[in-house]
Design a protein around this motif. Structure first.
Motif, PDB file in Angstrom:
ATOM      1  N   PHE A 285      10.849 -20.095 -27.266  1.00 57.13           N
ATOM      2  CA  PHE A 285      11.667 -20.544 -26.142  1.00 57.13           C
ATOM      3  C   PHE A 285      12.033 -19.374 -25.228  1.00 57.13           C
ATOM      4  O   PHE A 285      12.036 -18.214 -25.649  1.00 57.13           O
ATOM      5  CB  PHE A 285      12.956 -21.196 -26.641  1.00 57.13           C
ATOM      6  N   ARG A 286      12.379 -19.734 -23.985  1.00 57.81           N
ATOM      7  CA  ARG A 286      12.921 -18.765 -23.032  1.00 57.81           C
ATOM      8  C   ARG A 286      14.189 -19.348 -22.422  1.00 57.81           C
ATOM      9  O   ARG A 286      14.154 -20.425 -21.805  1.00 57.81           O
ATOM     10  CB  ARG A 286      11.915 -18.447 -21.923  1.00 57.81           C
ATOM     11  N   LEU A 287      15.297 -18.653 -22.600  1.00 57.21           N
ATOM     12  CA  LEU A 287      16.576 -19.063 -22.032  1.00 57.21           C
ATOM     13  C   LEU A 287      16.886 -18.174 -20.832  1.00 57.21           C
ATOM     14  O   LEU A 287      17.052 -16.965 -20.960  1.00 57.21           O
ATOM     15  CB  LEU A 287      17.692 -18.939 -23.074  1.00 57.21           C
TER      16      LEU A 287
ATOM     17  N   ASP B 187      13.452 -23.212 -21.590  1.00 57.68           N
ATOM     18  CA  ASP B 187      12.063 -23.647 -21.539  1.00 57.68           C
ATOM     19  C   ASP B 187      11.401 -23.467 -22.890  1.00 57.68           C
ATOM     20  O   ASP B 187      11.538 -22.408 -23.529  1.00 57.68           O
ATOM     21  CB  ASP B 187      11.281 -22.829 -20.502  1.00 57.68           C
ATOM     22  N   LEU B 188      10.673 -24.480 -23.317  1.00 57.12           N
ATOM     23  CA  LEU B 188       9.786 -24.369 -24.473  1.00 57.12           C
ATOM     24  C   LEU B 188       8.479 -23.807 -23.950  1.00 57.12           C
ATOM     25  O   LEU B 188       7.769 -24.468 -23.184  1.00 57.12           O
ATOM     26  CB  LEU B 188       9.573 -25.741 -25.116  1.00 57.12           C
TER      27      LEU B 188
ATOM     28  N   TYR C 103      14.014 -14.422 -24.848  1.00 56.62           N
ATOM     29  CA  TYR C 103      12.944 -15.142 -25.533  1.00 56.62           C
ATOM     30  C   TYR C 103      13.299 -15.194 -27.016  1.00 56.62           C
ATOM     31  O   TYR C 103      13.779 -14.211 -27.582  1.00 56.62           O
ATOM     32  CB  TYR C 103      11.607 -14.423 -25.365  1.00 56.62           C
ATOM     33  N   PHE C 104      13.036 -16.327 -27.668  1.00 55.87           N
ATOM     34  CA  PHE C 104      13.319 -16.397 -29.096  1.00 55.87           C
ATOM     35  C   PHE C 104      12.377 -17.355 -29.801  1.00 55.87           C
ATOM     36  O   PHE C 104      11.797 -18.259 -29.189  1.00 55.87           O
ATOM     37  CB  PHE C 104      14.785 -16.768 -29.368  1.00 55.87           C
ATOM     38  N   THR C 105      12.228 -17.134 -31.104  1.00 56.29           N
ATOM     39  CA  THR C 105      11.348 -17.959 -31.941  1.00 56.29           C
ATOM     40  C   THR C 105      12.172 -18.848 -32.856  1.00 56.29           C
ATOM     41  O   THR C 105      13.292 -18.515 -33.230  1.00 56.29           O
ATOM     42  CB  THR C 105      10.408 -17.085 -32.779  1.00 56.29           C
ATOM     43  N   ASP C 106      11.567 -19.974 -33.238  1.00 55.57           N
ATOM     44  CA  ASP C 106      12.295 -20.976 -34.027  1.00 55.57           C
ATOM     45  C   ASP C 106      11.403 -21.581 -35.115  1.00 55.57           C
ATOM     46  O   ASP C 106      11.047 -22.761 -35.055  1.00 55.57           O
ATOM     47  CB  ASP C 106      12.816 -22.067 -33.092  1.00 55.57           C
TER      48      ASP C 106
ATOM     49  N   LEU D  27       7.005 -16.834 -17.400  1.00 58.49           N
ATOM     50  CA  LEU D  27       6.423 -17.919 -18.177  1.00 58.49           C
ATOM     51  C   LEU D  27       4.950 -17.625 -18.459  1.00 58.49           C
ATOM     52  O   LEU D  27       4.253 -17.049 -17.618  1.00 58.49           O
ATOM     53  CB  LEU D  27       6.563 -19.245 -17.430  1.00 58.49           C
ATOM     54  N   PRO D  28       4.460 -18.029 -19.622  1.00 58.63           N
ATOM     55  CA  PRO D  28       3.079 -17.698 -19.993  1.00 58.63           C
ATOM     56  C   PRO D  28       2.041 -18.483 -19.210  1.00 58.63           C
ATOM     57  O   PRO D  28       2.217 -19.670 -18.913  1.00 58.63           O
ATOM     58  CB  PRO D  28       3.024 -18.030 -21.484  1.00 58.63           C
TER      59      PRO D  28
END
Length: 356
Positions: free
Chosen positions: A212-214, A221-222, A187-190, A264-265
């Motif tokens: 995002f989740r890679l 996925d956004l 998971y990462f923020t942008d 996923l949320p």
């Protein structure tokens, strides 16, 4: 984030191999930086405040907050590299990644750590690396504000490669932080922090600041496009909750997302809003980086320092720096009972009772 009420960020106006000029020599250390290298001299900052008796099982309020590195433009993204027994941390505006060991002190690990130099004029506020985590492949994965990508670097050879740099053909803004699941998904923020003029940057391609989740199979996925300044993030040990901070003084929040079996949320709730601490109390910093221990206690940066939240959401205590000194991020290291904290121009460590 610098001193005072405003954050530093508000005040500052498919793997592709990337060759680097990795610097291995120990950095020249003089004056106050010499004290950082000789970190066993007992130099300390700040204090620990207890809000609940439950903190006693996690942290002793008399524990010193020990300075181990100084003279940093802005410390960020610490990560402990177990296979090597050393700490890495970023200095995003200086475009440097540094290394610390108990015996040798501080040295330069990567320079540049992000965008290749020379930096294009007028494009970047923070051209270097930011948040970091050790991946399941043993490499150090990091959010690269300048390259605008999730990168990884071999901690031995220092060879870098791009993991992902776009979503549906549009370049990321300036990735900030990341966190791995047990499956290897990241998971990462942008947010736009790395870019001059932030959301108004001429090179910004996305009209949102995403989370995002890679997946390990390469699916990207956004999972959130509604936060103004997504920043630090962490997963609960059972991976049913994803914590995400929003580093915006208009909405200085930490959110909790409920996750389904696919990671996923499905919904989100507010863990805490920090407007009172920021505006009424004038505490330095904004919600920023975070980490979590094996029991699910959250260590989260926010106005005033690193707050400790129990899994049920109760705020148990606060690790704070000197007055006006924001603390931006943290990680566990050494034998699992040391919390390393990026603290503005310093990096510090605190011994804990809990394991991370």
């Amino acid at each position: 984030m610098t001193t005072g009420r405003m954050s530093r960020r508000e005040c500052l106006s498919a793997a592709v191999m990337v060759p680097i000029a990795a610097m291995t020599a120990t950095a020249t250390i003089t004056g106050s930086a010499q004290a950082a290298k000789n970190n066993m001299n007992g130099s300390t900052i700040g204090k620990i405040t207890k809000f609940s008796p439950r903190l006693d099982a996690i942290l002793d309020v008399s524990t010193p907050i020990e300075v181990i590195a100084s003279d940093i433009q802005w410390s960020e993204g610490p990560v402990w590299v177990k296979n090597g027994n050393f700490l890495l941390f970023s200095d995003p505006p200086a475009n440097i990644m540094r290394k610390w060991t108990p015996d040798a002190g501080v040295s330069i690990f990567l320079k540049p750590s992000g965008h290749a130099e020379p930096i294009p004029a007028g494009q970047f506020r923070e051209p270097g690396s930011n948040g970091m985590k050790v991946g399941p492949d043993g490499k150090v994965w990091f959010a690269d504000s300048g390259t605008r990508a999730i990168m990884k670097v071999d901690p031995v050879t220092r060879q870098r490669s791009v993991v992902v740099d776009n979503y549906k053909g549009k370049r990321f803004n300036s990735p900030n932080d990341l966190f791995f699941s047990k499956s290897g998904a990241v998971y990462f923020t942008d947010p736009p922090y790395g870019l001059t003029n932030l959301d108004e940057s001429d090179i910004k391609e996305m009209n949102y600041n995403g989370v995002f989740r890679l997946s390990p199979d390469g699916r990207l996925d956004l999972i959130e496009a509604g936060l103004s300044r997504p920043n630090g993030l962490a997963l609960s040990p059972d991976e049913t909750k994803l914590y995400v901070s929003n580093s915006d003084r208009a909405s200085p929040n930490i959110w909790v997302y409920s996750l389904d079996s696919n990671g996923l949320p499905t919904s989100r709730t507010l863990l805490r809003n920090f407007r009172k601490e920021y505006f009424d109390q004038g505490l330095a910093g904004l919600p920023d980086g975070m980490n979590i221990d094996k029991q699910g206690n959250l260590f989260a940066s926010a106005p005033g320092g690193i707050y400790i939240f129990a899994p049920d959401g109760e705020c148990l205590g606060l690790i704070s720096g000197n007055p006006g000194q924001p603390l931006s991020n943290c990680c566990f290291g050494e034998k699992g009972q040391t919390l390393f904290i990026s603290a503005s121009h310093n990096v510090v460590r605190v011994r804990t009772k809990t394991f991370g």
